[in-house]
Design a protein around this motif. Sequence first.
Motif, short mmCIF file in Angstrom:
data_model
loop_
_atom_site.label_atom_id
_atom_site.label_comp_id
_atom_site.label_asym_id
_atom_site.label_seq_id
_atom_site.Cartn_x
_atom_site.Cartn_y
_atom_site.Cartn_z
N ILE A 50 34.13 41.22 28.49
CA ILE A 50 34.49 39.86 28.90
C ILE A 50 34.95 39.86 30.35
O ILE A 50 34.55 39.02 31.15
N LEU A 51 35.80 40.81 30.72
CA LEU A 51 36.30 40.92 32.09
C LEU A 51 35.15 41.18 33.06
O LEU A 51 35.09 40.57 34.14
N LYS A 52 34.22 42.05 32.68
CA LYS A 52 33.08 42.35 33.55
C LYS A 52 32.23 41.11 33.78
O LYS A 52 31.82 40.83 34.91
N LYS A 53 31.98 40.32 32.73
CA LYS A 53 31.22 39.08 32.88
C LYS A 53 31.93 38.11 33.81
O LYS A 53 31.31 37.47 34.65
N GLN A 54 33.25 37.99 33.68
CA GLN A 54 34.02 37.09 34.53
C GLN A 54 33.96 37.53 35.99
O GLN A 54 33.81 36.71 36.89
N LEU A 55 34.07 38.84 36.22
CA LEU A 55 34.02 39.35 37.59
C LEU A 55 32.64 39.13 38.21
O LEU A 55 32.53 38.76 39.39
N LEU A 56 31.59 39.37 37.44
CA LEU A 56 30.23 39.16 37.96
C LEU A 56 29.98 37.67 38.25
O LEU A 56 29.34 37.33 39.24
N LYS A 57 30.49 36.81 37.38
CA LYS A 57 30.34 35.36 37.60
C LYS A 57 31.09 34.93 38.86
O LYS A 57 30.59 34.13 39.65
N LYS A 58 32.30 35.48 39.06
CA LYS A 58 33.10 35.13 40.22
C LYS A 58 32.39 35.57 41.51
O LYS A 58 32.41 34.87 42.51
N ARG A 59 31.75 36.73 41.49
CA ARG A 59 31.03 37.24 42.68
C ARG A 59 29.82 36.37 43.02
O ARG A 59 29.48 36.19 44.17
N SER A 60 29.16 35.85 41.99
CA SER A 60 27.95 35.06 42.24
C SER A 60 28.28 33.64 42.72
O SER A 60 27.45 32.97 43.30
N ASP A 61 29.51 33.18 42.47
CA ASP A 61 29.91 31.82 42.92
C ASP A 61 30.20 31.76 44.39
O ASP A 61 30.34 32.53 45.16
#
Length: 58
Positions: A47-58
């Motif tokens: 879950i944390l990894k998905k959130q971090l990847l989403k934050k980077r793409s924004d």
Amino acid sequence: MKMKMKKCKSCGEYTLKDKCPYCEGKVGVVYPPKYSPEDKYGKYRRILKKQLLKKRSD
């Protein structure tokens, strides 16, 4: 003489010395977590990894 990577407990810097050269704080040996097929925290790590990847793409 074994050389083990150490991490400062106060500032988070890595070193091979017995005391942090940056803040003079205590250091501890860095060990990878033990492998377990019953990974208790795997769900939270993903879950944390998905959130971090989403934050980077924004």
